[in-house]
Design a protein around this motif. Structure first.
Motif, short mmCIF file in Angstrom:
data_model
loop_
_atom_site.label_atom_id
_atom_site.label_comp_id
_atom_site.label_asym_id
_atom_site.label_seq_id
_atom_site.Cartn_x
_atom_site.Cartn_y
_atom_site.Cartn_z
N ASP A 1 34.37 43.63 35.97
CA ASP A 1 34.54 42.25 36.45
C ASP A 1 33.68 41.29 35.64
O ASP A 1 34.11 40.18 35.31
N PHE A 2 32.45 41.71 35.31
CA PHE A 2 31.57 40.85 34.52
C PHE A 2 32.14 40.62 33.13
O PHE A 2 31.93 39.56 32.53
N ALA A 3 32.85 41.62 32.59
CA ALA A 3 33.45 41.46 31.26
C ALA A 3 34.45 40.31 31.25
O ALA A 3 34.63 39.65 30.22
N CYS A 4 35.10 40.06 32.38
CA CYS A 4 36.04 38.93 32.47
C CYS A 4 35.31 37.60 32.34
O CYS A 4 35.91 36.60 31.91
N LEU A 5 34.03 37.55 32.72
CA LEU A 5 33.26 36.31 32.65
C LEU A 5 32.71 36.05 31.25
O LEU A 5 32.15 34.97 31.00
N ASP A 6 32.83 37.02 30.37
CA ASP A 6 32.31 36.87 29.01
C ASP A 6 33.19 35.88 28.24
O ASP A 6 34.40 36.09 28.09
N GLY B 1 39.84 34.11 25.07
CA GLY B 1 41.09 34.02 24.30
C GLY B 1 42.12 35.02 24.82
O GLY B 1 43.29 34.66 25.03
N THR B 2 41.70 36.25 25.05
CA THR B 2 42.60 37.26 25.61
C THR B 2 43.05 36.88 27.01
O THR B 2 44.21 37.09 27.39
N LEU B 3 42.13 36.30 27.77
CA LEU B 3 42.46 35.91 29.14
C LEU B 3 43.52 34.81 29.15
O LEU B 3 44.43 34.80 29.99
N ARG B 4 43.43 33.86 28.19
CA ARG B 4 44.44 32.79 28.12
C ARG B 4 45.81 33.35 27.76
O ARG B 4 46.84 32.87 28.25
N GLU C 1 40.07 29.96 39.24
CA GLU C 1 39.07 29.11 38.59
C GLU C 1 38.70 29.65 37.21
O GLU C 1 38.46 28.87 36.28
N LEU C 2 38.65 30.98 37.07
CA LEU C 2 38.31 31.56 35.78
C LEU C 2 39.41 31.29 34.75
O LEU C 2 39.12 30.97 33.59
N CYS C 3 40.66 31.39 35.16
CA CYS C 3 41.77 31.09 34.25
C CYS C 3 41.74 29.61 33.83
O CYS C 3 41.97 29.27 32.67
N SER C 4 41.44 28.73 34.79
CA SER C 4 41.34 27.30 34.47
C SER C 4 40.19 27.04 33.51
O SER C 4 40.33 26.28 32.55
N LEU C 5 39.05 27.70 33.75
CA LEU C 5 37.90 27.53 32.86
C LEU C 5 38.21 28.05 31.46
O LEU C 5 37.83 27.42 30.46
N ALA C 6 38.91 29.19 31.37
CA ALA C 6 39.26 29.74 30.06
C ALA C 6 40.16 28.79 29.29
O ALA C 6 40.02 28.64 28.07
#
Length: 750
Positions: free
Chosen positions: A561-566, A571-574, A605-610
């Motif tokens: 889960d923390f790796a998702c916050l890196d 870029g991969t998340l977007r 929120e994480l997707c929006s931030l990315a």
């Protein structure tokens, strides 16, 4: 322009201020005193009538007399009040100097009292030691008029009392006695704790580091460190407690009492970092397991720095060749150091003044093996700064010196022969290659204020680097050949006949005798280099990689889960989005702080931030300060220094700083901001406790072994939390000291 005239908006009426203050209500029937004047039709006439009134004139006269301090009370007590204020001002000036001296003593970890000659009647004797505190005060008094007057007055009064033979001080207060100093020390200690606890309560969550050690008196001292996030990441010492037991249950009770004293709630603890002791990691009665019952969903992290040290311990003892290498390195350093005659020989041979001393290997210093090995053999494949040749020449001189005892010369000969072996050089180059990867990681793991994501990523990066050279024996052989060529050239230039072996010696293989009628098995003989590759090189590298994998594999779901916050993964998340099962473990840890912190809300929120990250990170972000472990000048120890880090905008700290800078933590990205705060709050090591213990051995040493626990904790707080200590308001300290007794209150309060 009548200053005595006052208007009441609520009652729509006029009043006389001076008459209300100084005239008796029964002395006049004027409406300006009783009920207010409301006759607005003849307002000017009524005002003039009141001004001519004798009551108003008497009140005005009383007012002017009071304003000029010419009234009866002021005339009688004015001089006394003025004299008292002057005395209080002088006493507070003296206390201000006292506090500054105590701050310096506390910051430097010095003792403050002498063994004797503390009485005021001895202060004029410059030939005796009055202790650090009094000596500093007497030194300052030579250049400070107010302090000099106070010291002279104290000396004269004390000498007069001493001549009379009267015991006790009576009403005589010097403000420089051990009692007054102890009160100041206690107040400073309480103010430091209050400052830390106030920040912890504002942060809303904290993580814990706890460890114990024995001091000079064999007392088990427990250091309690709190890690929390405000605008930056803090790791602060909150208490040093005398331990009476070592069970996990006892440590939980000790922690609860320590936090209760500073008004911090244990339920806001989100994680803890400890060493690998059984009383800390026990599954049922360990400290972490029992602490989880007090604060649910708590994350326990085995100290990364301790684990790395255990990995290197496993590696250096994996085969007999590695154990033999570090045994030789340590024994040679101790052998040279133990005799002034041998040390003098070493100094005559060695030209490098910075590395005059070889480093012995201490098990409690995590960088000791690397430091000891690199001093003798230099860097991997680069022997330019190595002391190997100097060491060989020194040992040769010892062997050839007939004035030295035979058993000492025999030891020197044995060390020299071992160092000249090619196997020693090969093993040394192999470990220099390993340390080239693990030593920077070890130093990073001793840095204060860094985040868990980066620490785990660097550990995995070190593991990958070690795997990439796992079977590269040719690289080690090449580095060893470079070293051998350099060493033999240097030895030849120095006129020495010793030669470093250029290859592993061939070993004779004993043939197995065949019995009559027995079919002989096909023999597969390996040369010595292949045997070394299989039995030493591969075993050592396999051990280090497998040990890292096994010891750093805990909390895997949370690390995912923390790796998702890196931000490096944004870029991969977007492009691909987040899997539906992600962030659930993180959500469990955050729900007790905010009920909106569901996995779905975190995901959104994480997707929006990315998606917004590339625009958010465009403006310049100021650099921030971290505290990193660095070697001291003599290379014997490590100390924590402030270093300025330019924001990389590719780590969790930079994300949190940017969200805070644009005020996005309160509204737009409140939940994901809480996740980053949680991540930064978690401790991935407890080396702050180890640094505290380094301070402990200076504060409580064999010459200062009778410190009470309260004084010890106070001086530990002052020495470790220097920033808070030096920013304390001296007037606030004086006011707190004045509250401790009525006598001090009369001396220090107006």
């Amino acid at each position: 322009m009548r200053k005595w005239l006052t208007y009441c908006k609520k009652e729509n009426s006029l009043y006389c201020t001076v008459c209300l203050a100084y005239a008796k209500p029964s002395a006049s029937e004027s409406a300006f005193i009783k009920g207010g004047m409301t006759a607005w039709k003849h307002v000017h006439q009524r005002i003039e009538e009141h001004e001519r009134n004798q009551v108003h004139r008497d009140s005005a006269e009383a007012y002017f007399m009071m304003a000029s301090q010419a009234d009866i009370v002021s005339l009688l007590s004015g001089k006394q009040v003025s004299l008292h204020r002057d005395q209080v001002r002088k006493k507070r000036q003296v206390m201000d100097r006292v506090i500054e001296v105590i701050k310096v003593i506390g910051k430097c970890g010095l003792s403050y009292r002498g063994t004797k000659f503390e009485a005021a009647y001895t202060w004029d004797n410059i030939a005796v030691d009055h202790g650090n505190f009094l000596e500093m005060i007497l030194l300052l008094s030579k250049f400070d008029v107010s302090l000099q007057e106070h010291v002279n007055e104290c000396v004269q009064k004390s000498q007069s009392l001493n001549k009379t033979g009267v015991k006790g001080r009576g009403s005589f207060v010097t403000l420089l006695s051990k009692t007054s100093v102890n009160k100041v020390i206690d107040v400073i200690s309480h103010l430091i704790k209050e400052s830390i606890s106030r920040e912890v309560r504002q942060a809303g969550m904290f993580s814990l580091q706890i460890d114990t050690t024995q001091d000079i008196t064999s007392t088990d001292q427990c250091a309690v460190i709190l890690r929390y996030v405000t605008d930056v990441v803090h790791e602060k010492l909150i208490g040093v407690v005398d331990c009476e037991s070592s069970t996990g249950e006892y440590f939980v009770e000790l922690l609860k009492k320590t936090l209760a004293k500073v008004d911090i709630e244990l339920r806001n603890c989100v994680g803890n970092s400890t060493d690998g002791a059984a009383n800390m990691q026990g599954q049922y009665k360990g400290f972490s397991a029992l602490l989880a019952s007090e604060s649910p969903n708590q994350v326990h992290i085995w100290c990364y720095a301790h684990v790395l040290n255990l990995v290197l311990g496993d590696t250096t003892s994996a085969v007999i060749e590695s154990a033999s290498l570090f045994s030789i390195v340590n024994d040679v350093a101790v052998f040279i150091k133990d005799s002034y005659k041998r040390m003098k020989m070493w100094e005559e041979v060695s030209d490098d003044k910075r590395h005059r001393r070889l480093s012995p290997i201490g098990e409690t210093r995590w960088w000791a093996k690397d430091q000891a090995l690199s001093k003798i053999f230099g860097c991997f494949g680069n022997p330019d700064n190595a002391l190997y040749v100097d060491l060989i020449l020194t040992l040769k001189r010892i062997v050839e010196d007939m004035s030295i005892k035979a058993h000492v010369r025999a030891r020197a000969k044995g060390y020299m022969e071992s160092l000249l072996k090619h196997e020693t050089v090969l093993t040394a180059q192999l470990f220099l290659r390993i340390f080239e990867i693990t030593s920077p990681l070890s130093r990073y793991l001793q840095t204060s204020g860094m985040d868990l994501i980066t620490a785990h990523r660097l550990v995995m990066g070190a593991q990958d680097s070690l795997k990439s050279c796992n079977r590269d024996m040719d690289g080690v052989t090449k580095a060893a050949n470079i070293f051998v060529k350099w060493a033999n050239k240097e030895l030849e230039e120095n006129g020495s006949k010793e030669v470093v072996q250029g290859a592993l010696p061939e070993k004779k293989i004993r043939k197995k005798k065949s019995m009559p009628g027995e079919v002989a098995e096909e023999e597969h003989s390996l040369n010595t280099e292949d045997q070394y590759r299989i039995k030493v090189h591969n075993v050592i590298l396999d051990t280090v990689t497998q040990s890292i994998h096994a010891r750093y594999s805990a909390n895997g779901a949370l690390y995912d889960d923390f790796a998702c916050l890196d931000p490096r993964n944004f870029g991969t998340l977007r492009d691909r989005g987040l899997p539906s099962e992600s962030l659930k473990q993180l959500s469990k840890c955050l729900l007790r702080f905010d009920e909106r912190a569901t996995s779905g809300r975190l995901n959104a929120e994480l997707c929006s931030l990315a998606n917004q990250w590339e625009r958010l990170k465009l403006p310049h972000l100021e650099s921030y300060t971290v505290r990193a472990a660095e070697e001291t000048e003599d290379g014997e120890d490590m100390e924590l220094n402030n270093t300025s880090c330019t924001s990389c905008k590719d780590c969790a700290i930079c994300v949190y700083h940017i969200l805070s800078k644009y005020n996005l933590l309160t509204d737009a990205y409140h939940v994901i901001g809480l996740a980053y705060k949680f991540l930064l709050t978690l401790s991935f090591s407890q080396v702050a406790c180890e640094r505290t213990f380094s301070t402990l051995k200076y504060v409580k040493n064999r010459l200062r072994s009778t410190l009470t626990q309260e004084r010890l904790e106070a001086f530990m707080l002052m020495c470790t939390e220097k920033e808070i200590l030096m920013t304390l308001d001296n007037d606030g300290v004086i006011d707190r000291v004045a509250e401790s007794s009525k006598l001090l209150q009369s001396l220090l309060v107006m």
